[in-house]
Write an enzyme that holds these catalytic residues in place. Structure first.
Site, PDB file in Angstrom:
ATOM      1  NE  ARG A 225      -4.299  -1.224  -0.090  1.00  0.00           N
ATOM      2  CZ  ARG A 225      -4.437  -2.155  -1.031  1.00  0.00           C
ATOM      3  NH1 ARG A 225      -3.484  -2.385  -1.897  1.00  0.00           N
ATOM      4  NH2 ARG A 225      -5.562  -2.853  -1.121  1.00  0.00           N
ATOM      5  CG  HIS A 273      -3.712  -0.790  -7.224  1.00  0.00           C
ATOM      6  ND1 HIS A 273      -4.203  -0.158  -6.116  1.00  0.00           N
ATOM      7  CD2 HIS A 273      -3.736  -2.110  -6.914  1.00  0.00           C
ATOM      8  CE1 HIS A 273      -4.520  -1.051  -5.182  1.00  0.00           C
ATOM      9  NE2 HIS A 273      -4.235  -2.255  -5.656  1.00  0.00           N
TER      10      HIS A 273
END
Ligand code: NDP
Length: 310
Positions: A225, A273
């Site tokens: 993250r 991502h």
């Protein structure tokens, strides 16, 4: 009577999941009605969710036996005060395989020093890389993804150190925990892979002080993250030439704003991502198995610990 499953994982997910979910539920012997229409929340037995699914308030789902996330990372939902039902996150074998491929690919890119040949212009300058057994890889996070990546990297010969919150024993991995363990791990990392969840404890954990523990030229691969890393501290270390490269898949703000320095930094690779997507076929089987368990009174798989945040 049919089990009622509410699907609130975003309009674009429904066409992908509708058939696999029906098939997977039938395979485990659950008679279910799956619907995106949530006009009678009290009738919903299980709720399938993902970011963008539109549910902010879970309090009307008074009879839901579980909320089943299609995402592995649950930081956007775990702190929701209206969510009192058990929350299960996604551990999807195909997502795991995707992450293994992303991590192994990026470790090998940096290990072999492929960039200089891909860029070209260096002529016949032979820079023979060390063998994998001479390259120390450290993985922060030894969960479903960290352990799978560790296994794949060890199969290629890399010595792997893994850091986790609780003390662990994973065959072949030098397992460490705690602040001392983190410091020892970072000091030995030539390639660092971060596969931690975003929680109050992990947010900003790779700050200037801890980045300073990495050896000169170390490379960071972050598919965990974005919030794990202090962006300014990372950019400063890259600017100074202290760190070799950062390959980043996740960011504090996504999509990463066009003006962000990461886009143009010569020592940064941005991937949008894409490290590991949840795959409908295999994820539907995980959801169906949890619904079967719920109906059979068996414990759910992949339950999130609210207090820990993952
Ligand atoms: P898991 O919950 O299985 O594993 C998390 C690991 O992190 C565990 O080993 C845990 O320790 C460790 N951990 C958590 N908090 C701390 C802490 N404070 N200090 C040290 N270690 C800690 O998660 P997954 O492996 O399934 O996924 C990891 C993350 O990967 C997800 O949360 C998500 O953010 C990210 N992800 C990214 C994707 C992408 O496409 N880029 C796709 C999917 C996931 P312990 O073992 O002791 O509990």
């Amino acid at each position: 009577m049919a089990v009622r499953v509410g699907f609130a994982a975003g309009a674009s997910a429904w066409p992908e999941y509708q058939v696999p979910l029906a098939r997977a539920l039938a395979e485990v012997g659950v008679v279910a009605e799956v619907s995106t229409l949530l006009d009678d929340p009290a009738s919903v037995d299980y709720l399938v969710v993902a970011p963008g699914g539109g549910i902010e308030d879970f309090s009307a789902f008074v009879n839901a036996k579980a909320v089943l996330s299609l995402w592995a990372g649950v930081e956007k939902i775990v702190g929701n005060a209206t969510l009192t039902q058990p929350l299960c996150r996604m551990v999807d074998p195909d997502l795991t395989q995707g992450m293994v491929e992303y991590v192994v690919g990026n470790v090998l890119r940096h290990h072999l020093g492929l960039d200089r040949y891909i860029r070209g212009g260096t002529g016949w300058d032979q820079q023979v890389p060390p063998l994998s057994r001479e390259r120390s890889v450290v993985i922060l996070g030894l969960g479903a993804l960290g352990q799978a990546c560790a296994a794949a990297l060890m199969a290629l010969g890399f010595p792997v150190t893994g850091w986790s919150r609780s003390a662990k024993s994973v065959p072949g991995v030098a397992c460490v925990s705690g602040e001392d363990g983190l410091q020892a791990a970072l000091r030995r990392a030539e390639i660092l892979v971060t596969l931690l969840p975003k929680t109050p404890e992990t947010e900003g954990m790779l700050d200037a002080r801890r980045l300073g523990w990495l050896s000169d030229g170390a490379v960071i691969i972050n598919p965990g993250r974005g919030a794990l890393i202090d962006d300014d501290a990372l950019l400063a270390a890259l600017d100074a030439g202290r760190l070799g490269h950062a390959t980043l898949d996740v960011f504090r703000v996504e999509p990463l704003p066009a003006s962000h320095r990461y886009w143009s930094h010569p020592r940064v690779t941005v991937t949008p991502h894409i490290a590991a997507d949840t795959r409908a076929e295999s994820a539907a089987r995980v959801v169906a198995e949890n619904i079967r368990r719920g109906e059979a009174g068996e414990p759910f798989l992949h339950l999130v610990d609210r207090a820990l945040g993952y």
